[in-house]
Design an enzyme around this catalytic site. Structure first.
Site, mmCIF file in Angstrom:
data_model
loop_
_atom_site.group_PDB
_atom_site.id
_atom_site.type_symbol
_atom_site.label_atom_id
_atom_site.label_comp_id
_atom_site.label_asym_id
_atom_site.label_seq_id
_atom_site.Cartn_x
_atom_site.Cartn_y
_atom_site.Cartn_z
ATOM 1 N N ARG A 1 -5.605 -8.876 -9.444
ATOM 2 C CA ARG A 1 -6.141 -10.053 -9.527
ATOM 3 C C ARG A 1 -7.714 -9.805 -10.109
ATOM 4 N NH1 ARG A 1 -9.875 -9.689 -5.341
ATOM 5 N NH2 ARG A 1 -8.856 -8.711 -3.390
ATOM 6 N N HIS B 1 -15.834 -3.163 6.477
ATOM 7 C CA HIS B 1 -14.923 -2.888 5.216
ATOM 8 C C HIS B 1 -15.059 -3.711 3.994
ATOM 9 C CE1 HIS B 1 -13.744 0.247 8.000
ATOM 10 N NE2 HIS B 1 -13.350 -0.597 8.817
ATOM 11 N N GLU C 1 -3.952 6.412 7.367
ATOM 12 C CA GLU C 1 -4.744 7.203 6.503
ATOM 13 C C GLU C 1 -5.677 8.347 7.076
ATOM 14 O OE1 GLU C 1 -3.658 5.339 2.180
ATOM 15 O OE2 GLU C 1 -5.658 5.406 2.884
ATOM 16 N N LYS D 1 0.865 -1.248 0.024
ATOM 17 C CA LYS D 1 -0.088 -0.092 -0.069
ATOM 18 C C LYS D 1 0.998 1.183 0.026
ATOM 19 C CE LYS D 1 -4.005 -2.282 0.040
ATOM 20 N NZ LYS D 1 -3.385 -3.632 0.081
#
Length: 776
Positions: free
Chosen positions: A377, A319, A284, A200
Site C-alpha cells: 500500500r 514499534h 524472529e 509474514k
C-alpha cells in the site's frame, strides 16, 4: 490545451536539460511517459547519474518544490497512448490520508466520494469530498471495515475505483477480490501479491527464493504456545513476536526473557486478532541495534518496476514510526544501490503493481540488511519520497491503476536534497506515549511553503476519537541537504500549537534538536538510548513568563476600558491602594509533579495599558519586578506585551476543566493556561481552585481511593480479577485497549479486591475506577 511547439521549444532552450529530466519535472502535471513495452526486460535500470541529478536540481523552479505544482509550459509526450483516468473514485479511509488523496484527485479533475462513520460526520475529509456517505457507527468493524457497505456506496455513487489509503482495508485481499467481482478497480496491487506479502511467513519464503536475505526465525504454521516458546529458546532471547498478517506495530512484542514469553504471546495474538482478524504469529531473532530502512517501489501492468530511493524510519515508539527521512543517512552509494536492487527483486517476485514499500532491518553492528516485510500500500511516510523525487505518488497510483505505464524509468527518477516527516500524534510522551483523546480546542499550524507541507485531517474543533489511530497530522520539510531540512522541520514544529489533548509536538522538537539525531546516528532503540536527553526535567517557568500569564488572566477577566477617566478594573474584586492604582494577585501551580508552593504574581494597573508586575520569589529567591509594562490582548489567545524593552506577542490558551469533574489539586480539575513561548516550548500553568471548592471536591474524592483507574478513554479487553481475590503488587488486574493499542493495568500494592467496576467490552472514560483494592 497543449503548449505550441514554439512555446515548448522556447521552454526547452531556456531550461536546457535532458529529455529524461524534463519528463521528471513535468510529472506533477497530468502526464504519462511510457516506460517501456509490455514485454520489456525486468532488469534493474542504472540509477541516475550525479550530473543528471545536479542538472535537475538547477532546473527545478522554486515553485515546483511543493508537490502537485503544475509546470504548464512543459510538453506532454505520447498523449495519444495514455489511457484516461477514472472520472470518480471512492476513498475508503478517513483523516489525513483521505484528505491527501482528495487533493491529488481534485488537481486531476477526478471526483471523489468519501465514506464516514457516525462520529466523523463533520470530519475534514467529508467536507472536502464531492460526495459523502455514512456507512455505520463509530467502531471500525461496523463502518470503515464493512466491505459490503463500501461496495454499495460505489454502486450508488458511480465510483469506478477505490483508493484504500493505509490501514483499514488497504491490505485486505478479500476486499480487493470483492471489488473486482463488482466491476470496481482496486487502486493497489494484485490480490495474489497482497496475499503473498501480507503473510509474514510466506513472504519470507518468497524472498529467500528470490535471493533477498531474511532474519533468522520460525515462520511455520504451528501456533501452539509451548512450541513457539521452544522455538524462541532455540533462536535465543531476545526475540520478536510478530503478527503474521501484521503491520504498524500491531501484534508485535519484544521478549527479553523466557518467563515473559507466554504473556507477551497472548497479548500479541489478541492485538493481531483485533487488528487483522488473524491471530497467527511468527517468532524472529531480535536484532539489538537495528535501523529500519525501507525502499519505495512502484510497478505497473506492463512489467516495469522501479525504486524511488529509500527512507529511514528508525526512530520509533511502540514499534511505530514517529519521524522519517529520505534518503537514509550514512549509507554508502553501494549499499543504497544494493537495497534498491533487492527491493525491486522482491516486488518482481510477486509481479507487483502500484505503490509498495519493501522494509529492511539494517544491523548497525554488521552493516548487513535483512528483509522484514513488504507493505502492499501507500505508506504514511510517502511524502518524504515525494519531496526528494518531486513526484506525486498518488497520481502515480491513479495512472498505474488506469492501465498506464510508469511515468518514469529507473534512471530518470531524480533525488533532490533531503526531506523529513514528523508525525503529530495525540499521545503523552512523558507517560510512555499513551494515546490521548478529546477535542482539538485550539490548533495553529505552520504556513505551508515551497519546502514545507502540512498533511492534516483535522481542524480546530475536531475531536480525536478512541476508535481510531491517534495520528493528527504530518509535518514534512525539505531542504537542499539534511542539515537544512532538519532546520526547516524544527522551525515548523516550533510553530505547531495544540491545546485540548496531549501531543508529541514538543517531544518531536526536542528530538529534532538532539545532537546524535542531527549527526544521523539513528537506530530503533534511539528513544530508549537517549531517554534522559529527550526527556529533560521540565524547567521552572521564568519570571517573565509568569508575568505574561498573569497579565493575560487579568486583562481577560476584566478588559481595559476605552475611556481614559474610567478605572481599567473598576468592577474587579481587587484591592485599591491610593486613588489610581489597582492591584490583582494571580496564583499559578505547575501542571506536573507533586504539589508545590504556588507562584504568586502581583499586577498593578498604573495607566490604561500600563502595568507594574511583581513576581514573588520561590524558595528564598528574590522577587522579580517589571515596571511600566505595556500590555494588551491582541486576540482572545494572544497577549502583546513589552517587558524590559523586548516586545513579545505570546500565544496563551485557556483550557477549563470538564464540568462534571470534582475540584482537586489534580491539574485536569482546574483551569490550565497553555503558554507557547521561546523556540516552540509550551508551558502549562494551573490556576488553583479556591479552598471552598477544593473542600467540596475532596468529599467526593475521598470515596474513590485505592482504586485502579482508566488512564484514558478505553475499551475493557479483559478483567483479570474478581471480588475477594488476593493480589500482589505488579499483578495484572485489567487490560484496556485505546486507539488499537493495549494497556495493561497492575495493582499498586498487595491487597484484596473489594470491588470491580467494569466488564469486558465496556467503554470506560478517563479516570473511571475499574478495580478497588483494599491494601493489607
Amino acid at each position: 490545451m497543449h503548449p505550441s511547439k514554439r512555446a515548448a521549444s522556447a521552454t526547452l532552450k531556456r531550461i536546457s536539460i535532458s529529455n529524461a529530466t524534463r519528463r521528471a519535472i513535468a510529472t506533477p502535471l497530468l502526464t504519462s511517459t511510457p516506460c517501456s513495452s509490455a514485454n520489456a526486460s525486468r532488469e534493474v535500470s542504472p540509477l541516475p547519474s550525479a550530473s543528471t541529478a545536479r542538472r535537475y536540481q538547477q532546473a527545478t523552479l522554486s515553485n515546483a518544490r511543493h508537490y502537485g505544482t503544475v509546470l504548464s509550459d512543459m510538453p506532454v509526450e505520447h498523449e495519444a497512448n495514455r489511457k484516461p483516468l477514472f472520472n470518480k473514485i471512492l476513498i475508503a479511509n478517513r483523516g489525513e490520508i483521505a484528505c491527501r488523496v482528495i487533493k491529488t484527485a481534485r488537481k486531476l479533475g477526478v471526483k471523489t466520494v468519501a465514506v464516514y462513520s457516525e462520529v466523523d460526520e463533520n470530519a475534514m475529509h467529508v467536507k472536502m469530498a464531492d460526495e459523502a456517505y455514512c456507512i455505520g457507527p463509530a467502531p471500525s468493524a461496523e463502518s470503515y471495515l464493512r466491505v459490503d457497505k463500501i461496495i454499495d456506496v460505489c454502486k450508488r455513487s458511480g465510483a469506478q475505483a477505490v483508493h484504500p489509503g493505509y490501514g483499514f482495508l488497504s491490505e485486505n485481499a478479500s476486499f480487493a477480490e470483492q471489488l473486482a467481482k463488482a466491476g470496481i478497480v482496486f487502486i493497489g496491487p494484485p490480490v495474489q501479491a497482497i496475499i503473498s506479502m501480507g503473510s509474514k511467513s510466506e513472504s519470507k519464503d518468497i524472498m529467500t527464493q528470490a535471493g533477498v536475505p531474511c532474519v533468522p526465525g520460525y515462520h511455520g504454521t504451528n501456533q501452539d504456545p509451548s512450541f513457539l516458546q521452544e522455538q524462541a529458546e532455540k533462536i535465543t532471547f531476545p526475540v520478536l513476536i510478530k503478527a503474521v498478517m501484521g503491520g504498524g506495530g500491531k501484534g508485535m512484542k519484544v521478549v527479553h526473557k523466557r518467563e515473559d514469553f507466554l504473556d507477551a504471546l497472548e497479548s500479541a495474538k489478541r492485538e493481531a486478532m483485533k487488528s487483522f482478524s488473524d491471530d497467527r504469529v511468527l517468532v524472529e531473532k531480535y536484532i539489538v541495534r537495528p535501523r529500519h530502512v525501507e525502499v519505495q517501489v512502484f510497478g505497473d501492468q506492463h512489467g516495469n518496476v522501479v525504486s524511488l530511493w529509500e527512507r529511514d524510519c528508525s526512530v520509533q515508539r511502540r514499534h511505530q514510526k514517529i519521524i522519517e527521512e529520505a534518503p537514509a543517512p550514512g549509507l554508502s552509494e553501494e549499499t543504497r544501490a544494493d537495497l534498491g536492487a533487492k527491493a525491486v527483486a522482491a516486488a518482481k517476485a510477486v509481479n507487483y503493481e502500484g505503490a509498495g514499500t519493501v522494509e529492511f532491518i539494517y544491523d548497525n553492528d554488521t552493516s548487513k540488511f535483512y528483509f522484514m516485510e513488504m507493505n502492499t500500500r501507500l505508506q504514511v511516510e510517502h511524502p518524504v519520497t515525494e519531496m526528494i523525487t518531486k513526484q506525486d505518488l498518488v497520481q502515480w497510483q491513479l495512472e498505474v491503476a488506469s492501465g498506464n505505464p510508469l511515468p518514469l524509468k529507473q534512471d530518470e527518477i531524480p533525488r533532490v536534497g533531503h526531506a523529513f516527516e514528523a508525525r503529530i500524534y495525540a499521545e503523552n510522551p512523558r507517560n510512555n506515549f499513551l494515546p490521548d483523546v478529546g477535542p482539538l480546542l485550539y490548533l495553529s499550524t505552520p504556513e505551508p511553503s515551497e519546502n514545507l507541507r502540512v498533511e492534516e485531517g483535522f481542524k480546530a474543533g475536531s475531536r480525536i476519537e478512541v476508535f481510531y489511530d491517534p495520528l493528527i497530522s504530518k509535518v514534512v520539510a525539505h531542504g537542499r541537504d539534511r542539515t537544512e531540512a532538519l532546520r526547516v522541520l524544527r522551525k515548523a514544529l516550533e510553530e505547531y500549537h495544540v491545546v485540548g489533548l496531549s501531543t508529541n509536538v514538543q517531544f518531536l522538537r526536542t528530538l529534532a534538536g538532539n545532537e546524535d539525531f542531527i549527526e544521523g546516528s539513528v537506530e530503533t532503540a534511539f528513544i530508549d538510548k537517549h531517554f534522559d536527553a529527550l526527556f529533560p526535567p521540565l524547567p521552572v517557568p521564568s519570571p517573565e513568563l509568569l508575568a505574561q500569564a498573569a497579565l493575560f488572566v487579568a486583562l481577560r477577566d476584566q478588559p481595559v476600558a476605552d475611556k481614559p477617566n474610567t478605572s481599567p478594573w473598576a468592577s474587579l474584586y481587587a484591592r485599591r491602594f491610593g486613588s489610581d492604582v489597582y492591584h490583582r494577585i494571580v496564583q499559578f501551580n505547575l501542571e506536573h509533579g507533586e504539589e508545590t508552593k504556588p507562584f504568586r504574581v502581583h499586577v498593578y494597573s498604573t495607566d490604561i495599558g500600563s502595568f507594574d508586575v511583581e513576581v514573588e520569589g520561590v524558595d528564598g529567591a528574590p522577587n522579580a519586578k517589571f515596571a511600566s509594562v505595556k500590555a494588551s490582548l491582541a486576540s482572545s489567545t494572544q497577549l502583546s506585551s513589552t517587558i524590559e524593552n523586548q516586545k513579545r506577542v505570546t500565544t496563551i490558551v485557556s483550557q477549563r476543566p470538564p464540568p462534571d469533574v470534582p475540584a482537586s489539586h489534580a491539574p485536569n480539575t482546574a483551569e490550565r493556561m497553555h503558554i507557547f513561548h521561546s523556540e516552540g516550548q509550551k508551558t502549562t500553568l494551573v490556576i488553583p481552585p479556591p479552598n471552598w471548592l477544593l473542600s467540596l471536591g475532596g468529599e467526593v474524592l475521598d470515596a474513590a481511593k485505592k482504586g485502579v483507574r482508566a488512564p484514558m478513554p478505553s475499551v475493557v479487553v479483559e478483567v483479570k480479577v474478581n471480588v475477594g481475590d488476593k493480589v500482589k503488587k505488579g499483578q495484572v488486574v485489567v487490560v484496556l485497549e485505546s486507539m488499537k493499542t493495549e494497556t495493561v493495568l497492575r495493582a499498586e500494592a498487595d491487597g484484596v479486591v473489594s470491588s470491580v467496576g467494569c466488564k469486558k467490552g465496556e467503554m470506560v472514560p478517563e479516570g473511571k475506577e475499574l478495580v478497588e483494592i483494599d491494601t493489607e
